[in-house]
Design an enzyme around this catalytic site. Structure first.
Site, short mmCIF file in Angstrom:
data_model
loop_
_atom_site.label_atom_id
_atom_site.label_comp_id
_atom_site.label_asym_id
_atom_site.label_seq_id
_atom_site.Cartn_x
_atom_site.Cartn_y
_atom_site.Cartn_z
N PRO A 120 -8.88 -0.38 -17.42
CA PRO A 120 -10.01 -1.08 -16.78
C PRO A 120 -10.83 -0.18 -15.84
CG PRO A 120 -8.07 -2.47 -16.77
CD PRO A 120 -7.63 -1.14 -17.31
N SER A 121 -10.16 0.71 -15.09
CA SER A 121 -10.94 1.55 -14.17
C SER A 121 -11.76 2.58 -14.94
CB SER A 121 -10.03 2.22 -13.14
OG SER A 121 -9.22 3.19 -13.74
N ARG A 148 -14.20 14.15 -26.53
CA ARG A 148 -13.43 15.19 -25.85
C ARG A 148 -12.05 15.38 -26.46
NH1 ARG A 148 -14.32 13.92 -19.48
NH2 ARG A 148 -16.56 14.27 -19.52
N ARG A 198 -14.75 16.54 -10.75
CA ARG A 198 -13.42 15.96 -10.42
C ARG A 198 -12.70 16.89 -9.43
NH1 ARG A 198 -15.44 12.23 -12.41
NH2 ARG A 198 -14.71 10.85 -14.07
N ASP A 208 0.86 -1.18 0.00
CA ASP A 208 0.00 0.00 0.00
C ASP A 208 0.90 1.23 0.00
OD1 ASP A 208 -1.61 2.14 0.59
OD2 ASP A 208 -2.70 1.14 2.20
N TYR A 251 -9.98 15.07 -7.18
CA TYR A 251 -9.00 14.49 -8.12
C TYR A 251 -8.12 15.59 -8.72
CZ TYR A 251 -7.25 11.74 -12.05
OH TYR A 251 -6.43 11.10 -12.96
N ARG A 294 -15.79 2.98 -14.94
CA ARG A 294 -16.49 4.24 -14.66
C ARG A 294 -17.53 4.53 -15.75
NH1 ARG A 294 -11.50 5.68 -12.81
NH2 ARG A 294 -10.80 6.75 -14.68
N1 NAD Z 1 -7.20 6.32 -17.11
C1 NAD Z 1 -7.24 7.63 -17.31
O1 NAD Z 1 -8.07 8.13 -18.06
C2 NAD Z 1 -6.23 8.53 -16.63
C3 NAD Z 1 -6.10 9.84 -17.09
C4 NAD Z 1 -5.19 10.68 -16.48
C5 NAD Z 1 -4.43 10.21 -15.42
N2 NAD Z 1 -4.58 8.94 -14.98
C6 NAD Z 1 -3.79 8.50 -13.85
O2 NAD Z 1 -3.00 7.40 -14.23
C7 NAD Z 1 -2.83 6.53 -13.11
C8 NAD Z 1 -3.25 5.12 -13.48
O3 NAD Z 1 -4.58 5.19 -13.91
P1 NAD Z 1 -5.34 3.91 -14.49
O4 NAD Z 1 -6.54 4.38 -15.18
O5 NAD Z 1 -4.36 3.02 -15.15
O6 NAD Z 1 -5.85 3.39 -13.08
P2 NAD Z 1 -6.31 2.02 -12.54
O7 NAD Z 1 -7.33 2.32 -11.56
O8 NAD Z 1 -6.65 1.08 -13.66
O9 NAD Z 1 -4.98 1.59 -11.83
C9 NAD Z 1 -4.50 2.22 -10.67
C10 NAD Z 1 -3.76 1.15 -9.89
O10 NAD Z 1 -3.35 1.74 -8.66
C11 NAD Z 1 -3.54 0.78 -7.65
N3 NAD Z 1 -3.66 1.42 -6.35
C12 NAD Z 1 -4.66 2.25 -5.93
N4 NAD Z 1 -4.44 2.61 -4.64
C13 NAD Z 1 -3.28 2.01 -4.25
C14 NAD Z 1 -2.53 2.00 -3.04
N5 NAD Z 1 -2.96 2.67 -1.97
N6 NAD Z 1 -1.39 1.29 -3.00
C15 NAD Z 1 -0.97 0.60 -4.08
N7 NAD Z 1 -1.63 0.56 -5.25
C16 NAD Z 1 -2.79 1.26 -5.34
C17 NAD Z 1 -4.82 0.06 -8.06
O11 NAD Z 1 -4.93 -1.21 -7.42
C18 NAD Z 1 -4.66 -0.06 -9.56
O12 NAD Z 1 -4.00 -1.25 -9.95
C19 NAD Z 1 -3.62 7.13 -11.96
O13 NAD Z 1 -2.77 7.89 -11.13
C20 NAD Z 1 -4.62 8.00 -12.68
O14 NAD Z 1 -5.07 9.08 -11.88
C21 NAD Z 1 -5.46 8.09 -15.57
#
Ligand code: NAD
Length: 246
Positions: free
Chosen positions: A184-185, A206, A145, A59, A148, A189
């Protein structure tokens, strides 16, 4: 060409999405990769498919666990701080719980991870830290957001501060700022929305390029920032958004 040969790299949030693709891209580029996530099951699946990866359930908000993990590393060349979460809602809808969790997972984790990384990078007089921020930050806003955007703006601020303070030790720190990326996340959503097909069309629209980003496209930028090819780049906020913020 193996752009990360001989480098020891740590990637957080590596069980899914951008972090996962970044860990795999680093592996292909010849790095030794430590993949961290609190999702132990996701990590186990990842390691089964890619046995060369070293995985660790951790974590990133747990200061003791972060310190102990870094104490076990012999060296560290690259760290990608990708773990994150999205709390939806405007300020009025932002509960104290959403606020605190957003700060912990998106901000405090980056503070802890960078502090531990610097202890290992300073003696080497070299290193590259890559923080995954967002265009939803100091760059721009999106509806609902609030927490965030606040935390991702802070990630950009921390990135610039570390870049400024540790450049003398040849430690670089840059932020990647994506718009919507189909992970996947993100898919979850969208599918949770009342009209998910309309929501998907809106998310695609967008970006002037007409689609969301792919996690591999963000990973490729992380490879560049991790590698010596970006040796003159520090303190940058790299927007990768299909033109969304034009
Ligand atoms: N997907 C998008 O559209 C997008 C856009 C801009 C920025 N981001 C950023 O990119 C990053 C990854 O996004 P994603 O969409 O791949 O996310 P995701 O949710 O698919 O993956 C995030 C990962 O972080 C892990 N995680 C969360 N809390 C944790 C903790 N306390 N300790 C350890 N691991 C933890 C989760 O288990 C998950 O595997 C994030 O920081 C997100 O804010 C994503």
């Amino acid at each position: 060409m193996a752009r990360l040969m001989g480098k020891t790299c740590v990637v957080t949030g590596a069980a899914a999405g951008i972090g996962r693709e970044t860990a795999l891209a680093f592996l292909r580029e010849g790095a030794s990769v430590q993949a961290l996530d609190h999702d132990a099951r996701g990590l186990a699946q990842l390691q089964e498919q890619h046995p060369q990866l070293q995985v660790k359930a951790l974590d990133v908000t747990d200061a003791t666990a972060v310190t102990a993990f870094h104490a076990g590393l012999e060296r560290l060349d690259v760290q990608v701080n990708c773990a994150g979460m999205v709390a939806t809602g405007n300020l009025s809808a932002c509960s104290m719980d959403d606020w605190r969790r957003s700060l912990d997972i998106n901000m405090t984790s980056v503070y802890l991870m960078m502090g531990a990384a610097l202890d290992l990078m300073l003696p080497l007089k070299s290193g590259s830290i890559v923080n995954i921020a967002s265009v939803i930050s100091s760059i721009g806003a999106a509806p609902d957001r609030f927490a965030y955007g606040a935390t991702k703006a802070a990630v950009i601020g921390m990135t610039k501060s570390v870049a400024r303070d540790y450049a003398h030790a040849n430690i670089r720190c840059n932020a990647i700022c994506p718009s919507a990326v189909e992970t996947p996340s993100m898919t979850a959503r969208i599918e949770a929305m009342a009209d998910s097909e309309a929501a998907r069309r809106a998310f695609n629209a967008r970006q002037p390029l007409g689609r969301m980003g792919r996690p591999e496209e963000i990973a490729e930028l992380a490879v560049y920032l991790a590698s010596d090819l970006s040796g003159f780049m520090t303190g940058s906020q790299l927007v990768i958004d299909g033109g969304a913020k034009l």
